[in-house]
Design a protein around this motif. Structure first.
Motif, PDB file in Angstrom:
ATOM      1  N   VAL A  79      11.962  59.512  81.145  1.00 25.00           N
ATOM      2  CA  VAL A  79      13.313  59.653  80.992  1.00 25.00           C
ATOM      3  C   VAL A  79      12.984  57.477  81.061  1.00 25.00           C
ATOM      4  O   VAL A  79      14.003  57.624  80.052  1.00 25.00           O
ATOM      5  CB  VAL A  79      14.381  58.974  82.856  1.00 25.00           C
ATOM      6  N   GLU A  80      11.728  56.752  80.706  1.00 26.04           N
ATOM      7  CA  GLU A  80      11.601  55.942  79.898  1.00 26.04           C
ATOM      8  C   GLU A  80      11.943  56.034  78.722  1.00 26.04           C
ATOM      9  O   GLU A  80      12.829  54.987  78.354  1.00 26.04           O
ATOM     10  CB  GLU A  80      10.179  55.540  80.033  1.00 26.04           C
ATOM     11  N   PRO A  81      12.693  56.470  77.512  1.00 22.13           N
ATOM     12  CA  PRO A  81      12.330  56.729  76.425  1.00 22.13           C
ATOM     13  C   PRO A  81      14.205  56.828  76.893  1.00 22.13           C
ATOM     14  O   PRO A  81      14.717  55.221  75.392  1.00 22.13           O
ATOM     15  CB  PRO A  81      12.023  57.445  75.851  1.00 22.13           C
ATOM     16  N   SER A  82      14.720  57.335  77.140  1.00 18.53           N
ATOM     17  CA  SER A  82      15.917  57.104  77.249  1.00 18.53           C
ATOM     18  C   SER A  82      16.563  55.780  77.920  1.00 18.53           C
ATOM     19  O   SER A  82      18.047  55.561  77.297  1.00 18.53           O
ATOM     20  CB  SER A  82      16.626  58.236  78.061  1.00 18.53           C
ATOM     21  N   VAL A  83      16.138  54.865  78.443  1.00 16.93           N
ATOM     22  CA  VAL A  83      16.311  54.074  79.038  1.00 16.93           C
ATOM     23  C   VAL A  83      16.109  52.719  78.378  1.00 16.93           C
ATOM     24  O   VAL A  83      16.368  51.509  78.098  1.00 16.93           O
ATOM     25  CB  VAL A  83      16.184  53.140  80.576  1.00 16.93           C
ATOM     26  N   ASP A  98      16.565  50.581  73.920  1.00 16.01           N
ATOM     27  CA  ASP A  98      16.966  51.185  72.945  1.00 16.01           C
ATOM     28  C   ASP A  98      16.567  50.655  71.396  1.00 16.01           C
ATOM     29  O   ASP A  98      14.664  51.272  71.552  1.00 16.01           O
ATOM     30  CB  ASP A  98      18.337  49.481  72.329  1.00 16.01           C
ATOM     31  N   LYS A 130      21.413  51.351  81.448  1.00 12.77           N
ATOM     32  CA  LYS A 130      20.709  52.405  81.580  1.00 12.77           C
ATOM     33  C   LYS A 130      19.699  52.707  82.554  1.00 12.77           C
ATOM     34  O   LYS A 130      19.157  53.492  83.702  1.00 12.77           O
ATOM     35  CB  LYS A 130      20.368  52.614  80.381  1.00 12.77           C
TER      36      LYS A 130
END
Length: 353
Positions: free
Chosen positions: A270-274, A276, A285
């Motif tokens: 999930v890290e890439p999605s939080v 910018d 996020k």
């Protein structure tokens, strides 16, 4: 008539680990594998590779001597090369003589190579942590020097229970409660065959094989936290709760490890999605994530920014988390490794120095 049950148990535990090592380790293309090893690792045999070297880390105590004897028995039957390393921490008078004696014992078991490594123990993190850091650094160097595929460690189920209690006392979360892994280190270098065996089994194996063992006085010194857990805390728990506490704590370690592994994998995914477009962490996020996942993302970010993993505790991450969940305009949070974390413009900024 077969071997004593204790001896059979330690040999079986080591045999299982050697099977894994033989199957997974890269080969040294010098001599072919013998038939027993080729049956386990046919791919390696077809390449004409030489079997890997496995080292045992041996202090001379009952656990590691039982491990050394089992390795010495099982390795030749699988065509695996077996050696031993003992680390002289220099913390006790005559430690060099003790190390030389362990080398003699390992050599008598026909292990090769065998060596004693002297280390200098620092003070960072306390005496136990500093000795552990120095020991693992020496073992890593020995593995590289000899080209070892694995190093066997003699930690037992009792050691695992003690580790869980220590983690519980620190309040460091699920990962701390997961104790020691069966395999750890770079590429799974460190293997712990005895995590499902109790300490008494190892001692019995040494007794029936007439293996001399060394009793480390630090193991009974109340100045050391683990010693107090072993001789004071665990007996009190067993008296109050009955037998089976050690087994229950070891089982808790495995369950906690399964949970922690799953949460770690979630955090990585999930890290890439939080983040910018600049890579900064977005507060909104992060806030939407489950707390257990969010804190793992924050920990990963702190380590990436330069905070040493071994010095980064749950309380540090909780302070950073409050920049997200309890924002009141507070100042930057200072983490180990001179990493500062502050909230700015709806984002978390982590900088070293």
């Amino acid at each position: 008539m077969g071997p004593h049950p204790a001896v059979a148990a330690i040999r079986l535990a080591v045999r299982r680990v050697l099977h894994d090592v033989l199957t997974l380790a890269p080969d040294d293309p010098a001599t072919p594998l013998p038939p027993a090893a080729a049956a386990i690792a046919p791919a390696a045999s077809s390449r004409g590779g030489r079997p890997p070297l496995v080292l045992v880390a041996c202090s001379g105590g009952a656990d590691s001597m039982a491990l050394a004897s089992a390795l010495a028995f099982e390795a030749p039957r699988l065509g695996i090369r077996a050696g031993g390393i003992t680390v002289d921490h220099g913390l006790q008078q005559g430690s060099d003589l003790r190390a030389a004696d362990v080398v003699s014992r390992l050599t008598a078991l026909h292990l090769d190579p065998v060596e004693a490594v002297t280390v200098t123990v620092g003070k960072e993190g306390g005496p136990e942590a500093a000795a552990r850091d120095a020991r693992y650094a020496a073992l890593d160097a020995a593995a590289e020097r000899h080209g070892a595929a694995a190093i066997l460690l003699g930690h037992t189920r009792d050691d695992q229970a003690e580790t869980v209690l220590l983690g519980l006392a620190r309040g460091s979360g699920t990962r701390s409660l997961s104790g020691m892994a069966v395999a750890s280190g770079a590429g799974g270098r460190y293997r712990r065959p005895f995590l499902e065996l109790d300490r008494q089994t190892a001692r019995k194996a040494c007794l029936v094989q007439a293996l001399p063992v060394w009793e480390d006085p630090h193991n009974s010194d109340p100045a050391y936290t683990r010693s107090r857990v072993r001789h004071e805390a665990l007996p009190v728990l067993e008296k109050a709760l009955g037998k089976g506490v050690v087994e229950a704590l070891a089982r808790t370690a495995q369950l906690s490890r399964d949970d922690a592994d799953a949460l770690d994998a979630w955090a990585v995914a999930v890290e890439p999605s939080v983040r910018d477009d600049t890579g900064a962490l977005e507060v909104a996020k992060l806030y939407a994530l489950p707390p257990a996942v969010r804190r793992r993302v924050l920990r990963r970010a702190a380590i990436e920014a330069g905070s040493p993993a071994g010095s980064l505790f749950a309380r540090h991450i909780e302070e950073v988390d409050r920049l997200i969940t309890g924002w009141r305009g507070q100042r930057a949070i200072n983490l180990p490794g001179r990493v500062a974390v502050r909230r700015h413009g709806g984002r978390l900024v982590l900088r070293q120095g």
